[in-house]
Design a protein around this motif. Structure first.
Motif, PDB file in Angstrom:
ATOM      1  N   ASP A  28       8.028  13.471  -4.968  1.00 47.08           N
ATOM      2  CA  ASP A  28       7.626  12.340  -3.926  1.00 47.08           C
ATOM      3  C   ASP A  28       9.083  12.457  -2.921  1.00 47.08           C
ATOM      4  O   ASP A  28       8.503  12.434  -1.696  1.00 47.08           O
ATOM      5  CB  ASP A  28       7.841  10.887  -4.385  1.00 47.08           C
ATOM      6  N   GLN A  29      10.254  12.680  -3.339  1.00 44.60           N
ATOM      7  CA  GLN A  29      11.340  12.809  -2.558  1.00 44.60           C
ATOM      8  C   GLN A  29      11.475  14.018  -1.746  1.00 44.60           C
ATOM      9  O   GLN A  29      11.626  14.063  -0.486  1.00 44.60           O
ATOM     10  CB  GLN A  29      12.538  12.781  -3.289  1.00 44.60           C
ATOM     11  N   ILE A  30      10.851  15.024  -2.211  1.00 45.76           N
ATOM     12  CA  ILE A  30      10.549  16.206  -1.606  1.00 45.76           C
ATOM     13  C   ILE A  30       9.558  16.117  -0.285  1.00 45.76           C
ATOM     14  O   ILE A  30       9.727  16.383   0.706  1.00 45.76           O
ATOM     15  CB  ILE A  30      10.211  17.471  -2.621  1.00 45.76           C
ATOM     16  N   ARG A  31       8.349  15.560  -0.798  1.00 45.84           N
ATOM     17  CA  ARG A  31       7.405  15.463   0.277  1.00 45.84           C
ATOM     18  C   ARG A  31       7.960  14.396   1.313  1.00 45.84           C
ATOM     19  O   ARG A  31       7.687  14.504   2.542  1.00 45.84           O
ATOM     20  CB  ARG A  31       6.102  14.436  -0.174  1.00 45.84           C
ATOM     21  N   LEU A  32       8.944  13.631   1.067  1.00 50.06           N
ATOM     22  CA  LEU A  32       9.445  12.647   2.089  1.00 50.06           C
ATOM     23  C   LEU A  32      10.392  13.459   2.972  1.00 50.06           C
ATOM     24  O   LEU A  32      10.506  13.314   4.075  1.00 50.06           O
ATOM     25  CB  LEU A  32      10.169  11.446   1.524  1.00 50.06           C
ATOM     26  N   VAL A  33      11.078  14.363   2.499  1.00 49.13           N
ATOM     27  CA  VAL A  33      11.861  15.188   3.380  1.00 49.13           C
ATOM     28  C   VAL A  33      10.849  16.014   4.169  1.00 49.13           C
ATOM     29  O   VAL A  33      11.384  16.292   5.433  1.00 49.13           O
ATOM     30  CB  VAL A  33      12.879  16.032   2.510  1.00 49.13           C
ATOM     31  N   LEU A  34       9.910  16.744   3.586  1.00 50.24           N
ATOM     32  CA  LEU A  34       9.106  17.633   4.272  1.00 50.24           C
ATOM     33  C   LEU A  34       8.233  16.727   5.445  1.00 50.24           C
ATOM     34  O   LEU A  34       8.190  17.265   6.396  1.00 50.24           O
ATOM     35  CB  LEU A  34       8.223  18.156   3.320  1.00 50.24           C
ATOM     36  N   ARG A  35       8.043  15.357   5.257  1.00 45.32           N
ATOM     37  CA  ARG A  35       7.532  14.728   6.415  1.00 45.32           C
ATOM     38  C   ARG A  35       8.350  14.472   7.622  1.00 45.32           C
ATOM     39  O   ARG A  35       8.227  14.128   8.415  1.00 45.32           O
ATOM     40  CB  ARG A  35       6.977  13.468   5.729  1.00 45.32           C
ATOM     41  N   GLU A  36       9.828  14.913   7.204  1.00 45.76           N
ATOM     42  CA  GLU A  36      10.737  14.595   8.372  1.00 45.76           C
ATOM     43  C   GLU A  36      10.949  15.760   9.181  1.00 45.76           C
ATOM     44  O   GLU A  36      11.496  15.675  10.273  1.00 45.76           O
ATOM     45  CB  GLU A  36      12.035  14.258   7.482  1.00 45.76           C
ATOM     46  N   SER A  63      13.485  25.802   6.739  1.00 45.55           N
ATOM     47  CA  SER A  63      13.755  26.063   5.317  1.00 45.55           C
ATOM     48  C   SER A  63      15.390  25.562   5.254  1.00 45.55           C
ATOM     49  O   SER A  63      15.743  24.842   4.245  1.00 45.55           O
ATOM     50  CB  SER A  63      13.807  27.411   4.712  1.00 45.55           C
ATOM     51  N   VAL A  64      16.279  25.903   6.137  1.00 46.71           N
ATOM     52  CA  VAL A  64      17.479  25.465   6.055  1.00 46.71           C
ATOM     53  C   VAL A  64      17.575  24.028   6.317  1.00 46.71           C
ATOM     54  O   VAL A  64      18.327  23.206   5.543  1.00 46.71           O
ATOM     55  CB  VAL A  64      18.345  26.127   6.908  1.00 46.71           C
ATOM     56  N   GLN A  65      16.889  23.468   7.219  1.00 49.49           N
ATOM     57  CA  GLN A  65      16.681  21.858   7.298  1.00 49.49           C
ATOM     58  C   GLN A  65      16.420  21.227   5.933  1.00 49.49           C
ATOM     59  O   GLN A  65      16.885  20.237   5.701  1.00 49.49           O
ATOM     60  CB  GLN A  65      15.878  21.557   8.513  1.00 49.49           C
ATOM     61  N   VAL A  66      15.281  21.708   5.241  1.00 49.05           N
ATOM     62  CA  VAL A  66      14.852  21.021   4.162  1.00 49.05           C
ATOM     63  C   VAL A  66      15.930  21.183   3.080  1.00 49.05           C
ATOM     64  O   VAL A  66      16.358  20.522   2.261  1.00 49.05           O
ATOM     65  CB  VAL A  66      13.584  21.789   3.602  1.00 49.05           C
ATOM     66  N   MET A  67      16.630  22.528   2.963  1.00 49.36           N
ATOM     67  CA  MET A  67      17.712  22.626   2.053  1.00 49.36           C
ATOM     68  C   MET A  67      18.739  21.554   2.066  1.00 49.36           C
ATOM     69  O   MET A  67      19.153  20.710   1.251  1.00 49.36           O
ATOM     70  CB  MET A  67      18.351  23.991   2.175  1.00 49.36           C
ATOM     71  N   ALA A  92       6.122  22.719  -5.778  1.00 49.61           N
ATOM     72  CA  ALA A  92       6.388  23.078  -7.118  1.00 49.61           C
ATOM     73  C   ALA A  92       7.580  23.769  -7.343  1.00 49.61           C
ATOM     74  O   ALA A  92       8.413  23.346  -8.336  1.00 49.61           O
ATOM     75  CB  ALA A  92       5.273  23.606  -7.760  1.00 49.61           C
ATOM     76  N   ALA A  93       7.706  24.865  -6.563  1.00 49.25           N
ATOM     77  CA  ALA A  93       8.999  25.488  -6.671  1.00 49.25           C
ATOM     78  C   ALA A  93      10.163  24.820  -6.303  1.00 49.25           C
ATOM     79  O   ALA A  93      11.262  25.079  -7.032  1.00 49.25           O
ATOM     80  CB  ALA A  93       8.904  26.834  -5.585  1.00 49.25           C
ATOM     81  N   LEU A  94      10.268  24.091  -5.295  1.00 48.21           N
ATOM     82  CA  LEU A  94      11.356  23.261  -5.182  1.00 48.21           C
ATOM     83  C   LEU A  94      11.706  22.122  -6.074  1.00 48.21           C
ATOM     84  O   LEU A  94      12.805  21.834  -6.473  1.00 48.21           O
ATOM     85  CB  LEU A  94      11.353  22.560  -3.696  1.00 48.21           C
ATOM     86  N   LEU A  98      15.385  22.023  -8.208  1.00 46.31           N
ATOM     87  CA  LEU A  98      15.844  20.710  -8.164  1.00 46.31           C
ATOM     88  C   LEU A  98      16.125  20.260  -9.769  1.00 46.31           C
ATOM     89  O   LEU A  98      17.052  19.644  -9.929  1.00 46.31           O
ATOM     90  CB  LEU A  98      15.248  19.621  -7.145  1.00 46.31           C
ATOM     91  N   SER A  99      14.972  20.433 -10.621  1.00 45.89           N
ATOM     92  CA  SER A  99      14.865  19.939 -11.913  1.00 45.89           C
ATOM     93  C   SER A  99      15.849  20.739 -12.451  1.00 45.89           C
ATOM     94  O   SER A  99      16.745  20.126 -13.411  1.00 45.89           O
ATOM     95  CB  SER A  99      13.583  20.083 -12.454  1.00 45.89           C
ATOM     96  N   ASP A 100      16.065  22.064 -12.412  1.00 44.16           N
ATOM     97  CA  ASP A 100      17.120  22.634 -13.079  1.00 44.16           C
ATOM     98  C   ASP A 100      18.694  22.423 -12.568  1.00 44.16           C
ATOM     99  O   ASP A 100      19.318  22.139 -13.443  1.00 44.16           O
ATOM    100  CB  ASP A 100      17.004  24.163 -12.585  1.00 44.16           C
ATOM    101  N   LEU A 101      18.688  22.006 -11.518  1.00 46.59           N
ATOM    102  CA  LEU A 101      19.841  21.652 -10.833  1.00 46.59           C
ATOM    103  C   LEU A 101      20.301  20.289 -11.527  1.00 46.59           C
ATOM    104  O   LEU A 101      21.505  19.918 -11.583  1.00 46.59           O
ATOM    105  CB  LEU A 101      20.055  21.562  -9.345  1.00 46.59           C
ATOM    106  N   LEU A 102      19.501  19.365 -11.681  1.00 48.77           N
ATOM    107  CA  LEU A 102      19.439  17.893 -12.089  1.00 48.77           C
ATOM    108  C   LEU A 102      19.631  17.896 -13.805  1.00 48.77           C
ATOM    109  O   LEU A 102      19.773  16.853 -14.235  1.00 48.77           O
ATOM    110  CB  LEU A 102      18.610  16.922 -11.607  1.00 48.77           C
ATOM    111  N   GLY A 103      19.350  19.152 -14.393  1.00 52.09           N
ATOM    112  CA  GLY A 103      19.508  19.103 -15.839  1.00 52.09           C
ATOM    113  C   GLY A 103      18.043  18.474 -16.151  1.00 52.09           C
ATOM    114  O   GLY A 103      17.888  18.069 -17.505  1.00 52.09           O
ATOM    115  N   GLU A 104      16.871  18.442 -15.629  1.00 53.52           N
ATOM    116  CA  GLU A 104      15.810  18.044 -16.175  1.00 53.52           C
ATOM    117  C   GLU A 104      14.966  19.134 -16.674  1.00 53.52           C
ATOM    118  O   GLU A 104      15.194  20.341 -16.564  1.00 53.52           O
ATOM    119  CB  GLU A 104      14.969  17.348 -14.839  1.00 53.52           C
ATOM    120  N   HIS A 105      13.893  18.658 -17.335  1.00 54.10           N
ATOM    121  CA  HIS A 105      12.996  19.781 -17.816  1.00 54.10           C
ATOM    122  C   HIS A 105      11.359  19.085 -17.335  1.00 54.10           C
ATOM    123  O   HIS A 105      10.847  18.173 -17.649  1.00 54.10           O
ATOM    124  CB  HIS A 105      12.562  19.383 -19.428  1.00 54.10           C
TER     125      HIS A 105
END
Length: 111
Positions: A28-36, A63-67, A92-94, A98-105
């Motif tokens: 959901d957060q990724i979609r919000l960023v993409l909508r910007e 892609s840089v702005q999204v990052m 899904a790739a993002l 992000l899940s890996d960076l945040l320590g999620e599964h």
């Protein structure tokens, strides 16, 4: 004598990062960023998670702005090894990166 130095300012943790169902919230957060992003704004809400963002309007500048926006939103830094076209190929790739960076599964919502 001067008093003690004020404590260093730290960014407050974002509530969505502590949420138990982070994978859903992360998407959901990724979609919000993409909508910007003007080139992705219309498609961001309706694209399937595995849809090709490059076909939907992603380009190198976007892609840089999204990052940068995702790094700020999640208080993370994308390692150089993740700065690839593949990382920014889909929601899904993002989410996976992000899940890996945040320590999620991904898929479990658990750490």
């Amino acid at each position: 004598m001067p008093g003690p130095a004020p404590p260093a300012r730290r960014r407050a943790p974002r509530p969505h990062v502590r949420h138990r169902e982070r994978t859903i919230d992360t998407q959901d957060q990724i979609r919000l960023v993409l909508r910007e992003m003007p080139k992705l704004a219309d498609a961001a809400a309706v694209l399937p998670a595995d849809a090709d963002l490059w076909s939907a309007g992603m380009d190198s500048l976007t892609s840089v702005q999204v990052m940068v926006r995702l790094e700020d939103r999640f208080d993370v830094e994308f390692p150089d090894a993740t700065l690839t076209r593949e990382t920014f190929s889909s929601i899904a790739a993002l989410t996976k990166v992000l899940s890996d960076l945040l320590g999620e599964h991904p898929g479990t919502g658990a750490s």
